[in-house]
Design a protein around this motif. Structure first.
Motif, short mmCIF file in Angstrom:
data_model
loop_
_atom_site.label_atom_id
_atom_site.label_comp_id
_atom_site.label_asym_id
_atom_site.label_seq_id
_atom_site.Cartn_x
_atom_site.Cartn_y
_atom_site.Cartn_z
N ARG A 164 0.83 -1.18 0.00
CA ARG A 164 0.00 0.00 0.00
C ARG A 164 0.87 1.23 0.00
O ARG A 164 1.87 1.31 0.70
N GLY A 165 0.53 2.20 -0.76
CA GLY A 165 1.32 3.41 -0.89
C GLY A 165 2.22 3.33 -2.11
O GLY A 165 2.30 4.25 -2.88
N ALA A 166 2.86 2.19 -2.32
CA ALA A 166 3.73 2.02 -3.49
C ALA A 166 2.90 1.77 -4.74
O ALA A 166 3.30 2.14 -5.83
N GLY A 167 1.73 1.15 -4.60
CA GLY A 167 0.91 0.80 -5.74
C GLY A 167 -0.16 1.82 -6.04
O GLY A 167 -1.20 1.48 -6.58
N GLY A 168 0.01 3.05 -5.69
CA GLY A 168 -0.95 4.08 -6.02
C GLY A 168 -1.97 4.33 -4.93
O GLY A 168 -2.76 5.24 -5.03
N GLY A 169 -1.98 3.54 -3.86
CA GLY A 169 -2.90 3.75 -2.75
C GLY A 169 -2.39 4.87 -1.87
O GLY A 169 -1.38 5.51 -2.15
N PRO A 170 -3.08 5.13 -0.77
CA PRO A 170 -2.64 6.18 0.14
C PRO A 170 -1.30 5.81 0.77
O PRO A 170 -0.96 4.64 0.88
N PRO A 171 -0.52 6.80 1.18
CA PRO A 171 0.76 6.51 1.81
C PRO A 171 0.55 5.81 3.15
O PRO A 171 -0.53 5.88 3.74
N THR A 172 1.57 5.12 3.62
CA THR A 172 1.50 4.47 4.92
C THR A 172 1.70 5.51 6.00
O THR A 172 2.14 6.63 5.74
N THR A 173 1.42 5.13 7.25
CA THR A 173 1.53 6.09 8.35
C THR A 173 2.95 6.56 8.59
O THR A 173 3.16 7.61 9.18
N ALA A 174 3.95 5.80 8.14
CA ALA A 174 5.35 6.17 8.38
C ALA A 174 6.05 6.67 7.12
O ALA A 174 7.27 6.76 7.08
N SER A 175 5.31 6.99 6.07
CA SER A 175 5.94 7.48 4.84
C SER A 175 5.65 8.96 4.66
O SER A 175 4.71 9.50 5.23
N GLY A 176 6.48 9.61 3.87
CA GLY A 176 6.27 11.02 3.58
C GLY A 176 6.23 11.86 4.84
O GLY A 176 7.09 11.73 5.71
N PRO A 177 5.21 12.71 4.98
CA PRO A 177 5.08 13.53 6.18
C PRO A 177 4.93 12.69 7.45
O PRO A 177 5.20 13.17 8.54
N GLY A 178 4.52 11.45 7.30
CA GLY A 178 4.41 10.55 8.46
C GLY A 178 5.75 10.34 9.14
O GLY A 178 5.80 10.11 10.34
N ARG A 179 6.83 10.42 8.38
CA ARG A 179 8.17 10.29 8.97
C ARG A 179 8.45 11.44 9.93
O ARG A 179 9.05 11.26 10.98
N VAL A 180 8.03 12.63 9.55
CA VAL A 180 8.20 13.78 10.43
C VAL A 180 7.35 13.59 11.69
O VAL A 180 7.80 13.86 12.80
N LEU A 181 6.14 13.10 11.51
CA LEU A 181 5.26 12.84 12.64
C LEU A 181 5.89 11.82 13.59
O LEU A 181 5.88 12.01 14.81
N VAL A 182 6.45 10.75 13.04
CA VAL A 182 7.12 9.74 13.87
C VAL A 182 8.29 10.38 14.61
O VAL A 182 8.48 10.13 15.81
N ALA A 183 9.06 11.23 13.94
CA ALA A 183 10.21 11.88 14.58
C ALA A 183 9.77 12.80 15.72
O ALA A 183 10.39 12.81 16.79
N VAL A 184 8.70 13.57 15.50
CA VAL A 184 8.22 14.46 16.55
C VAL A 184 7.69 13.66 17.73
O VAL A 184 7.97 13.98 18.89
N TYR A 185 6.93 12.59 17.45
CA TYR A 185 6.45 11.74 18.54
C TYR A 185 7.62 11.11 19.29
O TYR A 185 7.60 11.01 20.51
#
Length: 170
Positions: free
Chosen positions: A38-59
């Motif tokens: 999911r995310g790689a095949g055109g679906g929505p990104p995963t919770t830890a991809s893209g801006p999610g990485r920043v969110l993980v870092a802040v958390y």
């Protein structure tokens, strides 16, 4: 298949660091087939991809900061403000759980952790302003996160928005 999904979710958490978006165990019974793709095949990104990485870092930063603060307060000053320091420890646990859940793609756990965080910051924030005597020392969530630049108030809203943005589509 759902029994296999749970086993795959458990295996996914072990492989999560090497496989990027892992675990899909909370995403449903077809986690083994579609969780990592999911995310790689055109679906929505995963919770830890893209801006999610920043969110993980802040958390992760908040997990570290709140844990250090709570540990210090609980060990050295528990008698001064047990309610405030106990709530700091609770906040630390919530931030740790949210960090792990976002990083591993465990949507259900992330939703629960972020919801507890939002309720906590709203209740503790309001209570700390309404009855300052109950909080002789500040917590992460007192004053709606005032001591942390109100990030504790905004962070769960961003987390919930990201979970909504990355939710799988039927």
């Amino acid at each position: 298949m759902s029994g296999g999904g749970l086993a795959d979710g458990t295996d996914g958490t072990v492989r999560g660091a090497e496989g990027g978006a892992a675990g899909g165990g909370a995403a449903g019974g077809d986690a083994a087939a579609g969780g990592a793709a999911r995310g790689a095949g055109g679906g929505p990104p995963t919770t830890a991809s893209g801006p999610g990485r920043v969110l993980v870092a802040v958390y992760a930063l908040f997990a570290l900061a709140a844990s250090a603060r709570a540990g210090f307060q609980l060990i050295l000053n528990w008698h001064e403000a047990p309610l405030a320091y106990g709530l700091s420890a609770l906040a630390a646990v919530v931030y740790i759980v949210a960090t792990v859940a976002f990083a591993r793609g465990s949507r259900g756990l992330a939703t629960a952790a972020v919801s507890v965080e939002l309720i906590g910051v709203l209740v503790v924030g309001a209570y700390s302003l309404a009855d300052p005597a109950a909080f002789p020392r500040a917590t992460v969530w007192s004053g709606f996160g005032q001591g942390y630049g109100y990030v504790p108030l905004v962070l769960p809203l961003l987390g919930l928005a990201w979970l909504r943005r990355t939710r799988p589509h039927p």
